[in-house]
Design a protein around this motif. Structure first.
Motif, PDB file in Angstrom:
ATOM      1  N   SER A  25      -6.786  -4.749  45.264  1.00 15.41           N
ATOM      2  CA  SER A  25      -7.649  -4.751  44.082  1.00 15.41           C
ATOM      3  C   SER A  25      -8.470  -3.468  44.007  1.00 15.41           C
ATOM      4  N   ILE A  26      -8.833  -3.080  42.795  1.00 17.86           N
ATOM      5  CA  ILE A  26      -9.702  -1.929  42.601  1.00 17.86           C
ATOM      6  C   ILE A  26     -11.021  -2.420  42.006  1.00 17.86           C
ATOM      7  N   HIS A  27     -11.991  -1.550  41.948  1.00 14.68           N
ATOM      8  CA  HIS A  27     -13.335  -1.924  41.517  1.00 14.68           C
ATOM      9  C   HIS A  27     -13.309  -2.553  40.120  1.00 14.68           C
ATOM     10  N   ASP A  28     -14.198  -3.521  39.924  1.00  8.17           N
ATOM     11  CA  ASP A  28     -14.262  -4.241  38.645  1.00  8.17           C
ATOM     12  C   ASP A  28     -14.536  -3.328  37.452  1.00  8.17           C
ATOM     13  N   CYS A  29     -15.163  -2.174  37.687  1.00  9.07           N
ATOM     14  CA  CYS A  29     -15.504  -1.301  36.559  1.00  9.07           C
ATOM     15  C   CYS A  29     -14.257  -0.819  35.815  1.00  9.07           C
ATOM     16  N   PHE A  30     -13.109  -0.797  36.502  1.00  7.47           N
ATOM     17  CA  PHE A  30     -11.884  -0.319  35.857  1.00  7.47           C
ATOM     18  C   PHE A  30     -11.311  -1.346  34.878  1.00  7.47           C
ATOM     19  N   SER A  31     -11.785  -2.576  34.951  1.00 13.34           N
ATOM     20  CA  SER A  31     -11.308  -3.608  34.029  1.00 13.34           C
ATOM     21  C   SER A  31     -12.208  -3.760  32.818  1.00 13.34           C
ATOM     22  N   SER A  32     -13.249  -2.952  32.723  1.00 16.64           N
ATOM     23  CA  SER A  32     -14.152  -3.010  31.575  1.00 16.64           C
ATOM     24  C   SER A  32     -13.412  -2.661  30.290  1.00 16.64           C
ATOM     25  N   THR A  33     -13.780  -3.299  29.219  1.00 14.17           N
ATOM     26  CA  THR A  33     -13.179  -2.998  27.916  1.00 14.17           C
ATOM     27  C   THR A  33     -13.861  -1.814  27.235  1.00 14.17           C
TER      28      THR A  33
END
Length: 347
Positions: A179-187
């Protein structure tokens, strides 16, 4: 011609632009049955052995081809010893002797003297003497990392030179590596700065620019440990340093790269930042201050936003994310021109 020698240095674990460039050239020459001559080791005795080997090659080679980095010469002959005039005279007599008997190309990635002055670092005057004597060598060929840098030196020394800008590689897929940091899934639109994060590169001002914005700012790179003690806005994320290929993968997950260099500084205008090709080959445009070398290359391509730094806040306030799809399509069509493979094989 008898032999072809690549004389270079590359330190594993360092991901700065100069080392990336050295690595690309080394790989290029290694694939061409070139004799790779190392010069660097953390062990002083091994390094001294490397020096003796290089001296032997330079003294006894004739009708051979040499490729050597300017930075490698500075590893072989450190400024600490070149400040002595008699040693400097011997070194440059050896270089001229080698050039007179062989085909020698010297690759220039940086101008240490001008760079130190502009970045307000300690200015070692020996750098100036070294550069002037190096560029005054007769019959040497030179490769510069930017057109403006080449023009600047050529105005004084009238060199036989060509330009190979800094490139990058194809993006490797690390999707299955965890998994990568949650910030990369931001819209929200994700801006990324990938590179050295040491103070003096306008990092603090960059963070302030994104304060209270809806856009995401991601910072990755070396020398950013000081940011851990910095109170970051909720939309700004410092993720630390990564190996170059993984950092490239993370960059490809963002929308816009960032080059915030001070456009009033001379050196920033004549250099070609490695991160420019890093962003383009990752498939994303970048936001840059209006730097001369970058404008010469990208201004008419429709792939880069050039905005003075003092106007970045206003740029973000009026940013239209809907146009990113069209820009990324242009980049997908042109990014192959910025791969190291393309840049080195067409020169």
């Amino acid at each position: 011609m008898n032999k072809t020698y690549y004389i270079g240095h590359f330190s594993e674990g360092f991901n700065d632009g100069g080392q990336s460039r050295n690595k690309a050239f080394r790989q290029y020459y290694a694939e061409k049955n070139t004799l790779i001559v190392p010069v660097y080791s953390a062990n002083p005795l091994v390094r001294f052995g490397f020096l003796l080997n290089v001296l032997k090659i330079m003294l006894f080679s004739k009708d051979s081809i040499f490729f050597i980095h300017q930075g490698t010469l500075m590893v072989l002959f450190p400024m600490l010893i070149l400040k002595y005039g008699w040693i400097r005279a011997l070194v440059f007599k050896l270089l001229q002797y080698t050039i007179d008997r062989n085909d020698v190309t010297i690759e220039v990635n940086d101008l240490p003297y001008e760079q130190a002055k502009d970045l307000e670092l300690f200015v070692e005057e020996t750098y100036k003497v070294f550069q002037d004597k190096l560029y005054a060598l007769k019959h040497a060929k030179f490769i510069f990392a930017s057109h403006e840098m080449g023009k600047y030196i050529n105005d004084t020394f009238k060199l036989n030179y060509e330009v190979i800008i800094n490139g990058s590689n194809k993006v490797n897929d690390f999707s299955n590596s965890g998994s990568i940091h949650d910030c990369f899934s931001s819209t929200e639109t994700k801006f990324i700065y990938a590179g050295g994060l040491n103070k003096g590169r306008q990092i603090e001002a960059l963070i302030s620019t994104f304060n209270n914005k809806k856009e995401i700012l991601i910072l990755i790179g070396e020398w950013g440990e000081w940011i851990l003690d910095y109170e970051l806005p909720n939309n700004v994320f410092y993720l630390g340093k990564f190996q170059e290929d993984y950092a490239h993968f993370l960059t490809s997950k963002c929308d816009v790269g960032i080059i915030p260099y001070d456009e009033t500084r001379f050196y920033y205008n004549i250099c070609y930042p490695t991160k420019a090709s890093f962003y383009i080959t990752a498939g994303i445009p970048f936001l840059s201050t209006p730097l001369l070398e970058l404008k010469n290359i990208f201004e008419k391509r429709g792939m880069v936003y050039f905005v003075p730094f003092k106007e970045w806040v206003n740029f973000l306030d009026n940013f239209d994310a809907s146009e990113l799809l069209v820009i990324k399509e242009k980049i997908a069509f042109e990014k192959h021109n910025f791969y190291w493979e393309s840049l080195l094989n067409t020169n």
